[in-house]
Design a protein around this motif. Structure first.
Motif: not given
Length: 123
Positions: A25-47
């Protein structure tokens, strides 16, 4: 609605979920790259979309705009930051007019540089 979040959900930094998979019921709504090659994202309710930097609120808030007049019933939990004791809850119903913004918390997730990327977020 705590039953919407993953088990043992923590809404504050530095907590996150890995591998980066949003709950049903959630999708990745925003994301940003981290300095170590990883990515952080926020899951928001669909829509919902992601809103960063709301003063007085969590920095990774999710937001949608109501298309029609709506009534919402929700539980409010009184929390303390110093213990894990049971938290009293109360229920309330509130009317919100079309065009009003509705905000929700979103679980934070991370993926390593070798994990598959999230749709729409190639970082």
């Amino acid at each position: 609605m705590s039953n919407c979040f993953p088990e043992n959900f923590q809404a504050l930094d530095p907590y996150y979920y890995s591998p980066g998979v949003c709950p049903r019921g959630y999708t990745v709504a925003c994301a940003a790259g981290l300095g170590d090659g990883a990515t952080v994202g926020t899951c928001c309710p669909t829509g919902y979309g992601c809103v960063r930097g709301r003063p007085g609120h969590e920095s990774n808030a999710c937001r949608t705009v109501l298309a029609t007049d709506s009534y919402f019933s929700y539980r409010v939990a009184l929390t303390t930051a110093t213990d894990d004791s049971p938290r009293p809850q109360s229920s309330t119903t509130q009317f919100w007019a079309a065009g009003a913004g509705v905000f929700a918390r979103g679980p934070v997730i991370r993926r390593s540089g070798s994990d598959p990327s999230w749709p729409g977020f190639p970082v």
